[in-house]
Design a protein around this motif. Structure first.
Motif, PDB file in Angstrom:
ATOM      1  N   PHE A  62       0.834  -1.203   0.000  1.00 37.66           N
ATOM      2  CA  PHE A  62       0.000   0.000   0.000  1.00 37.66           C
ATOM      3  C   PHE A  62       0.871   1.257   0.000  1.00 37.66           C
ATOM      4  O   PHE A  62       2.021   1.247   0.434  1.00 37.66           O
ATOM      5  CB  PHE A  62      -0.954   0.003   1.200  1.00 37.66           C
ATOM      6  CG  PHE A  62      -0.271  -0.100   2.536  1.00 37.66           C
ATOM      7  CD1 PHE A  62       0.150   1.027   3.226  1.00 37.66           C
ATOM      8  CD2 PHE A  62      -0.058  -1.341   3.125  1.00 37.66           C
ATOM      9  CE1 PHE A  62       0.773   0.943   4.459  1.00 37.66           C
ATOM     10  CE2 PHE A  62       0.551  -1.444   4.368  1.00 37.66           C
ATOM     11  CZ  PHE A  62       0.975  -0.306   5.030  1.00 37.66           C
ATOM     12  N   ASP A  63       0.297   2.347  -0.490  1.00 45.38           N
ATOM     13  CA  ASP A  63       1.008   3.620  -0.557  1.00 45.38           C
ATOM     14  C   ASP A  63       1.112   4.257   0.827  1.00 45.38           C
ATOM     15  O   ASP A  63       0.173   4.200   1.628  1.00 45.38           O
ATOM     16  CB  ASP A  63       0.270   4.597  -1.482  1.00 45.38           C
ATOM     17  CG  ASP A  63       0.396   4.196  -2.939  1.00 45.38           C
ATOM     18  OD1 ASP A  63       1.337   3.441  -3.266  1.00 45.38           O
ATOM     19  OD2 ASP A  63      -0.459   4.619  -3.733  1.00 45.38           O
ATOM     20  N   VAL A  64       2.250   4.881   1.090  1.00 48.07           N
ATOM     21  CA  VAL A  64       2.463   5.660   2.299  1.00 48.07           C
ATOM     22  C   VAL A  64       2.853   7.067   1.875  1.00 48.07           C
ATOM     23  O   VAL A  64       3.818   7.247   1.135  1.00 48.07           O
ATOM     24  CB  VAL A  64       3.564   5.043   3.193  1.00 48.07           C
ATOM     25  CG1 VAL A  64       3.757   5.871   4.451  1.00 48.07           C
ATOM     26  CG2 VAL A  64       3.221   3.603   3.550  1.00 48.07           C
ATOM     27  N   ARG A  65       2.080   8.070   2.325  1.00 43.87           N
ATOM     28  CA  ARG A  65       2.281   9.445   1.873  1.00 43.87           C
ATOM     29  C   ARG A  65       2.507  10.367   3.064  1.00 43.87           C
ATOM     30  O   ARG A  65       1.812  10.279   4.077  1.00 43.87           O
ATOM     31  CB  ARG A  65       1.067   9.917   1.075  1.00 43.87           C
ATOM     32  CG  ARG A  65       0.744   9.012  -0.118  1.00 43.87           C
ATOM     33  CD  ARG A  65      -0.598   9.337  -0.722  1.00 43.87           C
ATOM     34  NE  ARG A  65      -1.015   8.311  -1.666  1.00 43.87           N
ATOM     35  CZ  ARG A  65      -2.251   8.185  -2.148  1.00 43.87           C
ATOM     36  NH1 ARG A  65      -3.201   9.039  -1.752  1.00 43.87           N
ATOM     37  NH2 ARG A  65      -2.543   7.217  -2.992  1.00 43.87           N
ATOM     38  N   ARG A  66       3.443  11.266   2.919  1.00 41.99           N
ATOM     39  CA  ARG A  66       3.803  12.174   4.000  1.00 41.99           C
ATOM     40  C   ARG A  66       2.661  13.119   4.368  1.00 41.99           C
ATOM     41  O   ARG A  66       2.537  13.523   5.529  1.00 41.99           O
ATOM     42  CB  ARG A  66       5.042  12.978   3.592  1.00 41.99           C
ATOM     43  CG  ARG A  66       5.686  13.776   4.728  1.00 41.99           C
ATOM     44  CD  ARG A  66       6.958  14.470   4.242  1.00 41.99           C
ATOM     45  NE  ARG A  66       7.958  13.512   3.795  1.00 41.99           N
ATOM     46  CZ  ARG A  66       8.875  12.960   4.589  1.00 41.99           C
ATOM     47  NH1 ARG A  66       8.921  13.280   5.861  1.00 41.99           N
ATOM     48  NH2 ARG A  66       9.745  12.101   4.110  1.00 41.99           N
ATOM     49  N   ASP A  67       1.806  13.465   3.420  1.00 44.79           N
ATOM     50  CA  ASP A  67       0.747  14.445   3.670  1.00 44.79           C
ATOM     51  C   ASP A  67      -0.622  13.797   3.848  1.00 44.79           C
ATOM     52  O   ASP A  67      -1.643  14.453   3.707  1.00 44.79           O
ATOM     53  CB  ASP A  67       0.682  15.442   2.507  1.00 44.79           C
ATOM     54  CG  ASP A  67       0.336  14.767   1.172  1.00 44.79           C
ATOM     55  OD1 ASP A  67       0.361  13.514   1.115  1.00 44.79           O
ATOM     56  OD2 ASP A  67       0.053  15.489   0.205  1.00 44.79           O
ATOM     57  N   ASP A  68      -0.651  12.499   4.177  1.00 43.50           N
ATOM     58  CA  ASP A  68      -1.934  11.804   4.243  1.00 43.50           C
ATOM     59  C   ASP A  68      -1.947  10.783   5.373  1.00 43.50           C
ATOM     60  O   ASP A  68      -1.973   9.568   5.143  1.00 43.50           O
ATOM     61  CB  ASP A  68      -2.216  11.115   2.900  1.00 43.50           C
ATOM     62  CG  ASP A  68      -3.632  10.556   2.806  1.00 43.50           C
ATOM     63  OD1 ASP A  68      -4.463  10.901   3.667  1.00 43.50           O
ATOM     64  OD2 ASP A  68      -3.893   9.769   1.876  1.00 43.50           O
ATOM     65  N   LEU A  69      -1.947  11.267   6.609  1.00 39.27           N
ATOM     66  CA  LEU A  69      -1.916  10.375   7.761  1.00 39.27           C
ATOM     67  C   LEU A  69      -3.133   9.464   7.779  1.00 39.27           C
ATOM     68  O   LEU A  69      -3.003   8.238   7.925  1.00 39.27           O
ATOM     69  CB  LEU A  69      -1.857  11.193   9.054  1.00 39.27           C
ATOM     70  CG  LEU A  69      -1.978  10.401  10.361  1.00 39.27           C
ATOM     71  CD1 LEU A  69      -0.862   9.379  10.490  1.00 39.27           C
ATOM     72  CD2 LEU A  69      -2.001  11.348  11.556  1.00 39.27           C
ATOM     73  N   PHE A  70      -4.315  10.023   7.643  1.00 44.59           N
ATOM     74  CA  PHE A  70      -5.527   9.207   7.676  1.00 44.59           C
ATOM     75  C   PHE A  70      -5.499   8.172   6.558  1.00 44.59           C
ATOM     76  O   PHE A  70      -5.813   6.994   6.775  1.00 44.59           O
ATOM     77  CB  PHE A  70      -6.771  10.083   7.536  1.00 44.59           C
ATOM     78  CG  PHE A  70      -8.052   9.287   7.508  1.00 44.59           C
ATOM     79  CD1 PHE A  70      -8.677   8.932   8.692  1.00 44.59           C
ATOM     80  CD2 PHE A  70      -8.626   8.895   6.309  1.00 44.59           C
ATOM     81  CE1 PHE A  70      -9.846   8.184   8.678  1.00 44.59           C
ATOM     82  CE2 PHE A  70      -9.797   8.148   6.281  1.00 44.59           C
ATOM     83  CZ  PHE A  70     -10.411   7.786   7.468  1.00 44.59           C
ATOM     84  N   GLY A  71      -5.120   8.594   5.374  1.00 39.74           N
ATOM     85  CA  GLY A  71      -5.050   7.664   4.246  1.00 39.74           C
ATOM     86  C   GLY A  71      -4.058   6.544   4.476  1.00 39.74           C
ATOM     87  O   GLY A  71      -4.282   5.401   4.056  1.00 39.74           O
ATOM     88  N   ASN A  72      -2.955   6.830   5.155  1.00 44.69           N
ATOM     89  CA  ASN A  72      -1.983   5.783   5.465  1.00 44.69           C
ATOM     90  C   ASN A  72      -2.609   4.702   6.351  1.00 44.69           C
ATOM     91  O   ASN A  72      -2.427   3.510   6.130  1.00 44.69           O
ATOM     92  CB  ASN A  72      -0.757   6.375   6.159  1.00 44.69           C
ATOM     93  CG  ASN A  72       0.055   7.272   5.245  1.00 44.69           C
ATOM     94  OD1 ASN A  72      -0.007   7.162   4.023  1.00 44.69           O
ATOM     95  ND2 ASN A  72       0.816   8.177   5.843  1.00 44.69           N
ATOM     96  N   ALA A  73      -3.365   5.154   7.366  1.00 41.67           N
ATOM     97  CA  ALA A  73      -4.039   4.199   8.248  1.00 41.67           C
ATOM     98  C   ALA A  73      -5.121   3.430   7.499  1.00 41.67           C
ATOM     99  O   ALA A  73      -5.261   2.205   7.653  1.00 41.67           O
ATOM    100  CB  ALA A  73      -4.646   4.938   9.447  1.00 41.67           C
TER     101      ALA A  73
END
Length: 689
Positions: free
Chosen positions: A443-454
């Motif tokens: 899965f993608d991990v993005r510096r500006d997307d904490l909620f999306g990372n979870a």
């Protein structure tokens, strides 16, 4: 359903005691160890704790060992140790977890500015609190809108399935695990859920503290619905509470949920639909990607009742419950108002913790949770030397051998059962430090997307789990990461697991006196090993299959002996009117009982028939039992301890340390006499292994 038993909230009497008799120890008063008759040995060099691995300053020698062994060994430590404001309890486990957390922080701090480091990016995304606040509820609003858009009951089951994929439990829990009766295959297992509080008794028992807890929970529901922008939140919160109370009434007790035989209920989709027709199972299962026809349904009567309740409940109640469940699930990656409210109930009210962890600690935990193996690979390279693994392998081998000798000497077990028990012992897979294989997170991990990372991490974990169906069993998966201070017994894999982080003082120190190590990590090894022969583990054979391999008389004998331990722990009153639940904690208490016995035998064998040297006035037997008591140092907040009495299958640490009252060598080691509070006559001492 996977049967994993942990050391922490993570196992029959002989005609005569067959505990290996130690060389005669000098009498020791309960106030202080006696002056030894044997010559003093030099203290073990370089032990991390004290002169030989034990913190003597933490003792309270004014308390007789026979009156309260916990206070004797740990009383000054307990008196002088303050629970940190961000913890519900504090002891040896939490101290090591703090150490592990700090080590991971150092690794992540070094990586947080590296855009090519996924762990660094995930860590940075959590640390950026300003970005989280600026977005508000925007990241979760599309999901909340999906819940609100549900117009009729026909789409509810599919919505529950999408919630499960997103990490929100809903009315039913479960996923893919090894089949208890065919450990070489996976099967989908489902279990009861639907409660916002951790235990059914919190809804049903009319004790003052639980009545207060229920009021606080309704207040929490109200505040969460208000923060989500809902109107008339107080009335809607009461409706959710009423719905969950009915679920609690239908739910099985923890004792029944923990029974591997009662919860093995194999059925087809058609049979599940007939059992619980109030829920659209076809839609739920297909929306989760579960295509197999056969399932395990852990609590059939609860499923029938919960499905019926969901069919009758107002649609708005079902939606409101899911909104709150979603906000609580993702509270740590949402704005501070959500985080604080979720912690106010689950952290402070439920467990008594005054303050949430600082953000860097939560950032470490978040990164470790979503990218477990990527963090683990870096951690073990730096913090787990090969020497520790080699030393542990030797300890495990010695204790396996000791357990084997105990099985040989059992008077209550049939000879044919002993053969099978020894075969199971030989089949053990000790897993030490870290796994041999790592997951590949796609899965993608993005510096500006904490909620999306979870969000993406939860979906990946769900899909990985469901994707196991039809594939060979992945025996390399642990269920524990190397940074966790715990240990585990896995019944289906016939495995015992010891992560790197627990292989440190006070549990294990290669420079400590061997008695301390055997009383610490040795007893932990024995504990996890004996889980495979406890009230539930004994139902699994050498191949990890749930089957009747004991004779009926063996089972009868074992249950009779185990009931003595149930009664012993039932008698412990932690608060006025609040006792340890002997039946609920039985497996862990058997684990402690057998674990110490096996570790003691193994320690005695290392002495080669010689008397252990006296160190700082302590005999070998004294050091062994003090090593056991030291690992259970722990102070609790009252709310946390009350909650644990309902939810934790382990007895409180003080009562766990008292298990020594069942061991004959403990009595002469500390001069324990009749009339002292922990004294048991030889006939009263529980002897199972």
């Amino acid at each position: 359903m996977n049967r994993w038993h942990f050391l922490l909230a993570a196992s029959t009497a002989l005609a005569g005691c067959t505990t290996a008799s130690p060389p005669p120890a000098p009498p020791v008063s309960d106030a202080a160890p006696a002056v030894p008759t044997a010559p003093e040995a030099p203290p073990a060099p370089k032990a991390e704790i004290g002169a030989f691995g034990f913190d003597e300053a933490g003792m309270n020698r004014a308390v007789a060992a026979g009156d309260d062994f916990y206070q004797f060994a740990n009383g000054t430590w307990a008196k002088n140790t303050t629970i940190p404001s961000d913890k519900s309890n504090y002891g040896m486990f939490t101290a090591l977890q703090d150490k592990s957390q700090q080590r991971v922080r150092d690794l992540l701090d070094a990586a947080k500015d590296d855009s090519g480091s996924r762990v660094g990016v995930a860590y940075s995304s959590f640390l950026d609190e300003a970005a989280v606040e600026s977005k508000g509820l925007a990241p979760i609003n599309p999901w909340l809108a999906e819940i609100r858009a549900l117009k009729d009951r026909s789409g509810y089951a599919a919505l529950q399935a999408r919630a499960a994929r997103n990490g929100v439990t809903g009315l039913f829990a479960g996923g893919v695990a090894q089949d208890d009766r065919n450990s070489e295959a996976y099967i989908t297992g489902l279990g009861q859920a639907g409660l916002g509080m951790p235990d059914r008794d919190m809804y049903l028992v009319n004790e003052p503290n639980l009545v207060s807890l229920r009021a606080a929970y309704v207040d929490h529901l109200t505040k969460m619905l208000t923060l989500a922008g809902e109107q008339n939140a107080a009335a809607r919160a009461k409706a959710v509470m009423a719905f969950e109370t009915k679920i609690a009434q239908a739910s099985w007790t923890r004792e029944d949920v923990g029974d591997a035989t009662k919860t093995y209920n194999r059925m087809t989709r058609a049979e599940l639909k007939k059992l619980a027709p109030g829920f659209d199972w076809a839609s739920y299962l297909s929306s989760r990607g579960i295509n197999a026809n056969e399932l395990l349904v852990a609590e059939p009567s609860a499923f029938k009742a919960i499905a019926a309740l969901s069919a009758k409940a107002p649609l708005q109640v079902l939606k409101d419950q899911m909104i709150v469940q979603s906000l609580d699930t993702y509270s740590d990656v949402l704005p501070k108002a959500i985080t604080d409210e979720s912690f106010a109930f689950y952290g402070t009210k439920l467990n008594g913790t005054p303050e949430n962890q600082p953000r860097w600690k939560r950032a470490v935990d978040f990164t470790t949770n979503i990218l477990t193996d990527e963090v683990s690979k870096v951690y073990v390279t730096k913090w787990f030397p090969p020497e520790s693994k080699a030393a542990m392998q030797q300890l495990v081998g010695n204790i396996v051998a000791a357990m084997g000798r105990r099985i040989d000497n059992l008077s209550w077990m049939a000879p044919e059962t002993k053969v099978k028990a020894k075969a199971k012992l030989a089949a053990f897979t000790p897993r030490i430090g870290y796994p041999d294989q790592w997951h590949d997170y796609t899965f993608d991990v993005r510096r500006d997307d904490l909620f999306g990372n979870a969000w993406r991490a939860n979906q990946w974990a769900h899909d990985w789990n469901i994707g196991k169906l039809g594939k060979p069993v992945m025996r390399w998966e642990w269920g524990l990461d190397p940074m966790t201070v715990n240990a585990q017994a896995n019944f289906q894999l016939v495995a015992i697991t010891f992560p790197a982080a627990i292989l440190q003082p006070p549990f294990f120190d290669p420079n400590a006196d061997p008695a301390i190590n055997y009383g610490g990590i040795g007893a932990v090894i024995g504990h996890e090993m004996s889980h495979h022969f406890d009230d539930q583990g004994s139902k699994y054979d050498a191949h990890g299959n749930l089957t009747d391999w004991w004779t009926p008389q063996d089972v009868k004998n074992f249950k009779a002996l185990s009931q003595n331990l149930v009664k012993e722990y039932d008698a412990y009153e932690v608060f006025p009117g609040a006792h340890v639940k002997g039946e609920f904690t039985l497996g862990e208490n058997i684990g402690d009982l057998a674990g110490i016995l096996s570790a003691y035998d193994a320690y005695q064998l290392t002495l080669g028939g010689k008397e252990a040297p006296v160190i700082d006035g302590f005999t070998g037997d004294q050091r062994f039992y003090l090593g056991w008591a030291q690992v259970w140092r722990r102070n609790y907040r009252e709310a946390n301890l009350r909650s644990r009495l309902l939810t934790d299958p382990h007895a409180p640490s003080m009562q766990r340390s008292w298990i020594v009252r069942n061991f004959d060598p403990w009595y002469p080691a500390f001069g324990v006499q009749p009339g002292q509070k922990l004294y048991l006559t030889p006939e009263q001492r529980v002897r199972i292994w």
